[in-house]
Design an enzyme around this catalytic site. Structure first.
Site, PDB file in Angstrom:
ATOM      1  N   GLY A 189      41.671  31.950  38.009  1.00 35.50           N
ATOM      2  CA  GLY A 189      41.915  33.132  37.194  1.00 35.50           C
ATOM      3  C   GLY A 189      41.145  33.033  35.899  1.00 35.50           C
ATOM      4  O   GLY A 189      40.147  32.316  35.796  1.00 35.50           O
ATOM      5  N   CYS A 190      41.613  33.741  34.902  1.00 36.47           N
ATOM      6  CA  CYS A 190      40.978  33.720  33.588  1.00 36.47           C
ATOM      7  C   CYS A 190      40.919  32.278  33.084  1.00 36.47           C
ATOM      8  O   CYS A 190      41.933  31.582  33.063  1.00 36.47           O
ATOM      9  CB  CYS A 190      41.779  34.592  32.624  1.00 36.47           C
ATOM     10  SG  CYS A 190      41.199  34.480  30.923  1.00 36.47           S
ATOM     11  N   PHE A 191      39.745  31.841  32.677  1.00 32.18           N
ATOM     12  CA  PHE A 191      39.602  30.432  32.292  1.00 32.18           C
ATOM     13  C   PHE A 191      40.362  30.069  31.027  1.00 32.18           C
ATOM     14  O   PHE A 191      40.650  28.913  30.788  1.00 32.18           O
ATOM     15  CB  PHE A 191      38.159  29.979  32.213  1.00 32.18           C
ATOM     16  CG  PHE A 191      37.158  30.830  31.483  1.00 32.18           C
ATOM     17  CD1 PHE A 191      37.476  31.661  30.425  1.00 32.18           C
ATOM     18  CD2 PHE A 191      35.831  30.779  31.876  1.00 32.18           C
ATOM     19  CE1 PHE A 191      36.525  32.418  29.775  1.00 32.18           C
ATOM     20  CE2 PHE A 191      34.858  31.530  31.228  1.00 32.18           C
ATOM     21  CZ  PHE A 191      35.216  32.351  30.172  1.00 32.18           C
ATOM     22  N   TRP A 192      40.762  31.029  30.218  1.00 31.70           N
ATOM     23  CA  TRP A 192      41.517  30.716  29.008  1.00 31.70           C
ATOM     24  C   TRP A 192      42.854  30.053  29.345  1.00 31.70           C
ATOM     25  O   TRP A 192      43.230  29.068  28.743  1.00 31.70           O
ATOM     26  CB  TRP A 192      41.795  31.953  28.180  1.00 31.70           C
ATOM     27  CG  TRP A 192      40.587  32.702  27.702  1.00 31.70           C
ATOM     28  CD1 TRP A 192      39.309  32.235  27.568  1.00 31.70           C
ATOM     29  CD2 TRP A 192      40.556  34.062  27.283  1.00 31.70           C
ATOM     30  NE1 TRP A 192      38.485  33.223  27.097  1.00 31.70           N
ATOM     31  CE2 TRP A 192      39.234  34.363  26.908  1.00 31.70           C
ATOM     32  CE3 TRP A 192      41.524  35.054  27.183  1.00 31.70           C
ATOM     33  CZ2 TRP A 192      38.851  35.617  26.438  1.00 31.70           C
ATOM     34  CZ3 TRP A 192      41.145  36.303  26.719  1.00 31.70           C
ATOM     35  CH2 TRP A 192      39.822  36.571  26.343  1.00 31.70           C
ATOM     36  N   GLY A 193      43.574  30.621  30.297  1.00 33.73           N
ATOM     37  CA  GLY A 193      44.871  30.062  30.682  1.00 33.73           C
ATOM     38  C   GLY A 193      44.742  28.745  31.407  1.00 33.73           C
ATOM     39  O   GLY A 193      45.549  27.831  31.200  1.00 33.73           O
TER      40      GLY A 193
END
Length: 163
Positions: free
Chosen positions: A12-16
């Site tokens: 998913g979103c690499f931030w999380g």
């Protein structure tokens, strides 16, 4: 001198994903970037467009004396939903796919073994869609993406598992 190993994951979103791994004792460094596609030196816009074939990923540098690769795999299963294909919650597209990019044959074998065991025990109640591929080229994401949630004062960016 501390031995260092590298692992790469996308979910998913690499931030999380980055925020999840940064909390692990033994993780020395994280770098968000793009991998698993064909375009050379992709930008965030290239990856979001789907034209690059890359996934948003996190390169995890770790001390294997403090955290094992298997422990990192366990963390990976807790910070995303491996049963969703080409998405995580509201984030849709192949750039958000669940992917393990292995750096060694040992990582490949261990990831494959763990996926098989999770499938056999039915832990997620649905098929695991996680790809397991050799790492290939890794392209570091733009600076503003690095440690993004930390910079914004946020602890997590988790998307609840859909049931």
């Amino acid at each position: 001198m501390t031995e260092r190993q590298v692992a790469t994951f996308g979910g998913g979103c690499f931030w999380g994903v980055e925020a999840g791994f940064r909390k692990c004792d033994g993780v020395l460094e994280t770098v968000v970037g793009y991998a698993g596609g064909t375009m050379e030196t992709p930008t965030y816009e290239d990856v979001c467009s789907g034209a690059s074939g890359h996934a948003e990923v996190v390169r995890v540098v770790f001390d294997p004396a403090r955290v094992s690769y298997r422990d990192l795999l366990e963390t990976f299963w807790t910070i995303h939903d491996p049963t969703q294909r080409n998405r995580q919650g509201p984030d849709v597209g192949a750039q958000y796919r669940s992917i393990i990019l292995y750096h060694t044959n040992e990582q490949r074998d261990e990831a494959t073994e763990v996926v098989r065991a999770l499938t056999d025990c039915g832990r997620f109640g649905a098929a695991i869609e996680t790809e397991i591929l050799p790492v290939g080229s890794f392209w570091r994401a733009e600076d503003y993406h690095q440690n993004y949630l930390e910079k914004k004062g946020q602890a997590v960016c988790r998307i609840p598992r859909e049931t």
